[in-house]
Scaffold this motif. Structure first.
Motif, mmCIF file in Angstrom:
data_model
loop_
_atom_site.group_PDB
_atom_site.id
_atom_site.type_symbol
_atom_site.label_atom_id
_atom_site.label_comp_id
_atom_site.label_asym_id
_atom_site.label_seq_id
_atom_site.Cartn_x
_atom_site.Cartn_y
_atom_site.Cartn_z
ATOM 1 N N PHE A 227 38.295 27.130 43.102
ATOM 2 C CA PHE A 227 39.024 25.863 43.149
ATOM 3 C C PHE A 227 40.515 26.081 43.377
ATOM 4 N N GLU A 228 41.083 27.077 42.702
ATOM 5 C CA GLU A 228 42.517 27.314 42.835
ATOM 6 C C GLU A 228 42.862 27.867 44.221
ATOM 7 N N ILE A 266 34.259 34.937 46.394
ATOM 8 C CA ILE A 266 34.880 35.665 45.287
ATOM 9 C C ILE A 266 33.759 36.199 44.407
ATOM 10 N N ALA A 267 33.622 37.527 44.363
ATOM 11 C CA ALA A 267 32.458 38.130 43.696
ATOM 12 C C ALA A 267 32.839 39.399 42.951
ATOM 13 N N ALA A 292 34.968 38.762 51.915
ATOM 14 C CA ALA A 292 34.513 39.087 50.565
ATOM 15 C C ALA A 292 35.689 39.570 49.728
ATOM 16 N N ILE A 293 35.813 39.025 48.536
ATOM 17 C CA ILE A 293 36.864 39.412 47.596
ATOM 18 C C ILE A 293 36.164 39.970 46.375
ATOM 19 N N ILE A 323 42.791 35.849 41.707
ATOM 20 C CA ILE A 323 43.572 34.790 42.349
ATOM 21 C C ILE A 323 44.780 35.354 43.098
ATOM 22 N N VAL A 324 45.251 36.541 42.754
ATOM 23 C CA VAL A 324 46.480 37.063 43.367
ATOM 24 C C VAL A 324 46.318 37.323 44.864
#
Length: 354
Positions: A227-228, A266-267, A292-293, A323-324
């Motif tokens: 979401f962010e 995001i995983a 992919a993060i 998040i960075v």
């Protein structure tokens, strides 16, 4: 490109993203006595559940709190509906709740109204804010100060991660777990590792110069990060970025995916990683373009591009680190598109809603 890079480094947004390790370190050290007292008061008052009042970026911090206080401390956590207090004038009964207001400025009247009503009903109140003397701070029995310094860029970055750290510290003190304290203290150094990725993330952003829409996907603790990240993409780059739980995405939105459709996944390592790998494979079969993060090599290899997260961060703390690179990507994409990273169109730093 050289002129653009120099102007970006001089922006408030760039500086504030890079201040995050120091901000988190200060909060963790300086606010521990306050947070310990709050944890003791929660136990003494026999709080049964938690209600969080927030808007925008702070609301995403509340999503993290839902998972963290639930998974670690077994609290039911609800996000407040502020208009019930400020417009409909029909506030629900709080009972034995802890009501937490999260706001970097502490000025939004609707968030303040939730805490004011909680106090009127005799419920326990706390605030997480960068301004302890704000209207929100004055309504709270307990105030956790973010110690972020002035945040001049309109897009919140350091106050978001500081809010996450405050929530993580409270969960840790409620659990009274030394291993958790040690893991939290290690986070600022992990952020330094991520900030070193800025140049390569800048190169990655070039590929998405003309991207108009995308999806951002995460589940569990990463739901807040999805979401962010989507919010930062919208406000900084004007991209139509939609955030979903990977589970919800399978219930209809999956139909969006076609050849080349951008999907940011995001995983981080944790109990959900095997499921997220299967999910990414489903996206692959539908020919999505996957970024992919993750800190898992196999997951990174499934994407067209991978952004590595630092190893050794437990899943419950992964939103503070994941998040960075998302902030960096949104910042660099804004620069690639020649947008002002400090002043997104039509936005103000403090938004007061009622």
């Amino acid at each position: 490109m050289e002129r653009q890079a120099m102007s970006l480094e001089q922006s408030h947004l760039y500086r504030e993203i890079h201040e995050q390790p120091a901000v988190l370190k200060a909060l963790i050290e300086r606010e521990r006595p306050v947070i310990k007292r709050l944890a003791s008061a929660i136990r003494a008052r026999e709080v049964e559940y938690i209600v969080i009042a927030a808007r925008g970026t702070s609301d995403n911090a509340g999503r993290y709190a839902q998972y963290l206080f639930g998974a670690i401390n077994q609290f039911m956590v609800a996000l407040a509906t502020p208009s019930l207090y400020s417009i409909y004038q029909s506030p629900p009964r709080f009972g034995k709740a802890l009501v937490i207001g999260i706001s970097q400025s502490g000025k939004s009247p609707d968030i303040v109204s939730v805490l004011a009503e909680a106090r009127r009903q005799g419920a326990m109140t706390a605030a997480i804010t960068n301004f302890p003397d704000s209207d929100l701070g004055r309504q709270a029995e307990h105030v956790i100060t973010l110690h972020a310094g002035e945040e001049r860029s309109i897009a919140a970055t350091k106050t978001y991660t500081a809010s996450l750290a405050a929530i993580a510290a409270l969960s840790t003190e409620l659990k009274d777990d030394e291993q958790m304290r040690h893991a939290l203290r290690a986070v600022p150094d992990k952020l330094d590792e991520l900030l070193a990725l800025s140049p390569q993330i800048g190169v990655l952003a070039e590929r998405y110069r003309y991207m108009r829409d995308c999806v951002v996907l995460g589940r569990g603790f990463s739901y807040a990060t999805a979401f962010e990240f989507a919010l930062k993409m919208k406000e900084l780059t004007y991209t139509i970025a939609e955030s979903y739980s990977s589970a919800d995405f399978m219930h209809g939105p999956l139909a969006l995916i076609e050849h080349g459709f951008p999907a940011f996944v995001i995983a981080p390592s944790g109990v959900l990683l095997p499921e997220m790998k299967q999910f990414v494979q489903t996206l692959q079969q539908r020919e999505a373009e996957i970024v992919a993060i993750s800190d898992d090599a196999d997951t990174l290899a499934l994407g067209r591009t991978g952004i590595p997260l630092p190893a050794g961060v437990p899943e419950w703390l992964s939103p503070l680190t994941a998040i960075v690179p998302c902030q960096l990507f949104a910042m660099h994409l804004a620069a690639v598109r020649d947008f002002d990273p400090d002043h997104p169109r039509g936005l103000r730093k403090v938004t007061e809603t009622r």
